[in-house]
Design an enzyme around this catalytic site. Structure first.
Site, short mmCIF file in Angstrom:
data_model
loop_
_atom_site.label_atom_id
_atom_site.label_comp_id
_atom_site.label_asym_id
_atom_site.label_seq_id
_atom_site.Cartn_x
_atom_site.Cartn_y
_atom_site.Cartn_z
N SER A 103 0.88 -1.16 0.00
CA SER A 103 0.00 0.00 0.00
C SER A 103 0.92 1.21 0.00
O SER A 103 1.70 1.41 0.93
CB SER A 103 -0.90 0.01 1.24
OG SER A 103 -1.66 1.20 1.31
N SER A 104 0.84 2.00 -1.06
CA SER A 104 1.79 3.10 -1.24
C SER A 104 1.61 4.17 -0.16
O SER A 104 0.58 4.27 0.50
CB SER A 104 1.62 3.74 -2.62
OG SER A 104 1.86 2.81 -3.64
N MET A 105 2.64 4.99 0.00
CA MET A 105 2.60 6.11 0.93
C MET A 105 1.49 7.07 0.51
O MET A 105 1.47 7.55 -0.63
CB MET A 105 3.96 6.82 0.89
CG MET A 105 4.16 7.89 1.91
SD MET A 105 5.90 8.43 1.84
CE MET A 105 5.88 9.70 3.10
#
Length: 373
Positions: free
Chosen positions: A82-84
């Protein structure tokens, strides 16, 4: 205040959350998209730490080594996450999404980003393609729990999804070495945003506008995304790649740290595309360090030894390619051009492929074969 509200407050405090996306971010609970066991956290063992990780503005690695069984002492390559959140919002700002747009997402991941898009645009206007069947299955479950059912496709994102075209926007959540022609065909008159780069330097977003079957745009940002699985860069532990072979000794007067700073590294990565590096500082507080270079195929390596206050630095090169010579030549070319910043470069893509240029689309720079001994 809930933990989701703390995430929103953090993003607002950083100036990362625009009014257009605030409702989507506030309304979609990130915890619904994160598995209970993640890299660095386990909900069953320490729920407070798990929640702290999930609701922080940081990436969360959810898969390593493509989900394959991995021994405890083996190298663990992050392969899904889950990206920043602030970086996701940076991409969406570049994408310039408008109400009514139809968006194709390349790389579903956990589904969190697709949920934002679905909340903002409506799920019928969102299509997401994921290459990993297990990752896609989990994402679909996450999206359903959050109340969204966008179109999700198992397939190679390089092919896009022709049946749902045309799209107004394409956003890619993995690093690409090139922009596929299928994306241009499926996004006529639209915009494409993707992390882009080579093994040497992949810390750029490419933002491209498509006109008459051709795309052109600029580079920006400092993203760190996982690779398109079909064209990954090299990675690994030095101990697994270096076996105390003896290379050819030499010296250089170029401080090794100079070649891995962003602007020169970007330029070097345009020509030295299949080499990656690692900077390793000595653990004795001496300030000394070793800059390692490895070819993607693992057949060649090079080192440059940094010692503070030195005027020359020891070089060693092993294998069929002289990796430091390649890097040095590209670095000196960057100097000859006047040390241009990355903002002066652009990318053009058409039926003939892609071209990187400086200042003017006719001033092309690009990859060349590696030097052979």
């Amino acid at each position: 205040m809930t933990t989701q509200q703390r995430l929103v407050r953090s993003l607002v405090g950083k100036g990362a959350l625009s009014p257009e996306w605030r409702d989507a971010v506030a309304s979609v609970d990130r915890a619904l998209f994160i598995p209970e066991v993640i890299v660095g956290g386990d909900f069953a063992e320490d729920p407070e730490e798990w929640l702290r990780i999930v609701y922080a503005d940081r990436p969360v690695v959810t898969q390593v080594n493509d989900g394959n069984p991995t021994a405890d002492d083996a190298f663990r390559l992050p392969t899904s996450s889950s990206s920043m959140p602030s970086v996701m919002l940076e991409m969406l700002a570049l994408l310039d999404v408008r109400d009514g747009h139809r968006v194709l997402e390349i790389g579903t991941g956990t589904g969190y980003h697709a949920a934002w898009l679905s909340h903002r645009l409506g799920e019928t206007r969102v299509t997401s393609v994921e290459v990993d069947e297990q990752v896609l299955s989990l994402a679909e479950g996450n999206l359903k729990r959050a109340g969204f059912r966008p179109t999700t496709i198992l397939g190679d994102g390089r092919d896009g999804h022709r049946e749902g075209a045309p799209y107004d926007r394409i956003i890619c959540t993995c690093t690409m070495r090139d922009v596929p022609g299928a994306w241009l065909e499926q996004c006529p008159g639209g915009r494409i945003v993707t992390p882009w780069g080579s093994s040497f330097f992949s810390g750029s977003f490419a933002t491209l506008d498509v006109v008459d079957g051709k795309a052109q745009g600029t580079f920006s940002g400092s993203p760190a995304f996982m690779w398109d699985r079909a064209h990954r860069g090299g990675a690994g532990r030095i101990a697994d790649l270096y076996h105390e072979e003896e290379g050819v000794k030499g010296a250089t007067d170029i401080p090794p740290q100079n070649v891995v700073q962003d602007d020169p590294a970007f330029f070097i990565g345009l020509t030295v595309t299949d080499v990656w590096f690692r900077w390793c500082e000595a653990d004795d507080a001496s300030g000394e360090a070793t800059l390692w270079f490895f070819a993607d195929d693992g057949a060649s390596w090079a080192t440059v030894e940094y010692v503070p206050d030195s005027e020359t630095y020891e070089v060693e090169q092993y294998g069929s390619r002289a990796l430091w010579d390649d890097v040095r030549e590209a670095f000196l070319q960057w100097h000859d051009l006047g040390t241009p910043e990355r903002s002066r470069f652009g990318l053009s893509v058409d039926g003939k492929g892609q071209r990187v240029w400086m200042d003017d689309p006719h001033h092309v720079v690009g990859p060349r074969p590696g030097r052979r001994r």
